[in-house]
Design a protein around this motif. Structure first.
Motif, PDB file in Angstrom:
ATOM      1  N   UNK A 141       0.872  -1.165   0.000  1.00 57.04           N
ATOM      2  CA  UNK A 141       0.000   0.000   0.000  1.00 57.04           C
ATOM      3  C   UNK A 141       0.914   1.221   0.000  1.00 57.04           C
ATOM      4  N   UNK A 142       0.901   1.960  -1.097  1.00 55.46           N
ATOM      5  CA  UNK A 142       1.806   3.101  -1.258  1.00 55.46           C
ATOM      6  C   UNK A 142       1.079   4.415  -0.989  1.00 55.46           C
ATOM      7  N   UNK A 143       1.786   5.333  -0.346  1.00 55.42           N
ATOM      8  CA  UNK A 143       1.281   6.692  -0.151  1.00 55.42           C
ATOM      9  C   UNK A 143       1.797   7.536  -1.318  1.00 55.42           C
ATOM     10  N   UNK A 144       0.877   8.133  -2.071  1.00 52.28           N
ATOM     11  CA  UNK A 144       1.251   8.891  -3.264  1.00 52.28           C
ATOM     12  C   UNK A 144       0.427  10.187  -3.325  1.00 52.28           C
ATOM     13  N   UNK A 145       1.097  11.320  -3.381  1.00 47.88           N
ATOM     14  CA  UNK A 145       0.431  12.620  -3.573  1.00 47.88           C
ATOM     15  C   UNK A 145      -0.769  12.814  -2.645  1.00 47.88           C
ATOM     16  N   UNK A 150      -2.485   0.648  -4.514  1.00 44.80           N
ATOM     17  CA  UNK A 150      -1.842  -0.653  -4.351  1.00 44.80           C
ATOM     18  C   UNK A 150      -0.741  -0.799  -5.383  1.00 44.80           C
ATOM     19  N   UNK A 151       0.273  -1.594  -5.053  1.00 39.47           N
ATOM     20  CA  UNK A 151       1.343  -1.933  -6.002  1.00 39.47           C
ATOM     21  C   UNK A 151       1.617  -3.424  -5.840  1.00 39.47           C
ATOM     22  N   UNK A 152       1.608  -4.148  -6.968  1.00 37.76           N
ATOM     23  CA  UNK A 152       1.870  -5.582  -6.975  1.00 37.76           C
ATOM     24  C   UNK A 152       3.343  -5.825  -6.641  1.00 37.76           C
ATOM     25  N   UNK A 157       2.958  -3.576 -11.103  1.00 41.68           N
ATOM     26  CA  UNK A 157       1.757  -2.867 -11.553  1.00 41.68           C
ATOM     27  C   UNK A 157       1.110  -2.190 -10.349  1.00 41.68           C
ATOM     28  N   UNK A 158       0.361  -1.097 -10.621  1.00 40.82           N
ATOM     29  CA  UNK A 158      -0.286  -0.399  -9.509  1.00 40.82           C
ATOM     30  C   UNK A 158      -1.658   0.099  -9.922  1.00 40.82           C
ATOM     31  N   UNK A 159      -2.462   0.379  -8.936  1.00 38.79           N
ATOM     32  CA  UNK A 159      -3.791   0.922  -9.169  1.00 38.79           C
ATOM     33  C   UNK A 159      -3.744   2.430  -9.194  1.00 38.79           C
TER      34      UNK A 159
END
Length: 190
Positions: A141-145, A150-152, A157-159
């Motif tokens: 689970x990535x924190x972005x902006x 999610x990131x595989x 790949x990511x959502x």
């Protein structure tokens, strides 16, 4: 809109009154027990039930308006909340008990999610842990902006980034969607 002529009018307060009347009876009975471990255990059990009930009274403001929810629950939990109705069910053989207070458990016509949760006998922690373990086995689970996605772990790949509304929805959107959006993957070469 219901009124005093409706037999179900203000049933939520009658349910709470029923719980407190039964607790008062139990307290009176426990007070008559001889001093000792049995009496102490029973008084402790009753105090615990009072504590639970006290946290789930319907909140009435200083103007006498009902907020259709207990202090600790939200209005979506029902009126009274399932905790107070569950406490009432402790005395379901009492002549003043109203079976409709717990029809989601007692009446097969109304059984649904509440009944399913009740019969599973699992905790929220157990259910959430199983879901989170399955997610974190495959994804990060990535924190972005200011949001999250999610990131595989296998292919990278990511959502899409999703920004949850603070205080409204505490469940990470990515955890619920990752397995559906990315059911399978092939490991990319390093």
């Amino acid at each position: 809109m219901t009124g005093p002529d409706d037999p179900d009018w203000r049933w939520e307060f009658r349910c709470e009154d029923f719980v407190y009347a039964r607790l008062a009876e139990a307290q009176t009975t426990a007070d008559t027990l001889p001093p000792g471990d049995v009496r102490d255990a029973e008084l402790n059990r009753i105090d615990t039930l009072y504590l639970i009930a006290n946290e789930h009274n319907i909140w009435i403001d200083a103007r006498g308006r009902s907020h259709a929810a207990c202090v600790t629950c939200t209005a979506t939990a029902g009126v009274p909340c399932t905790t107070m109705r569950g406490l009432a069910r402790l005395w379901r053989t009492h002549p003043d008990y109203v079976p409709g207070w717990n029809e989601t458990i007692d009446n097969p016509r109304y059984r649904g999610n509440v009944y399913d949760d009740y019969t599973r006998r699992t905790t929220i922690y157990q259910e959430r842990k199983a879901e989170l373990d399955a997610f974190y086995d495959r994804f990060d689970l990535e924190q972005v902006d200011g949001g999250e996605r999610w990131r595989c772990k296998a292919c990278g790949a990511h959502g899409e980034t999703w920004k949850p509304m603070p205080g409204v929805y505490d469940y990470p959107h990515a955890i619920g969607t990752a397995a559906h959006q990315h059911p399978t993957c092939e490991r990319t070469a390093p």
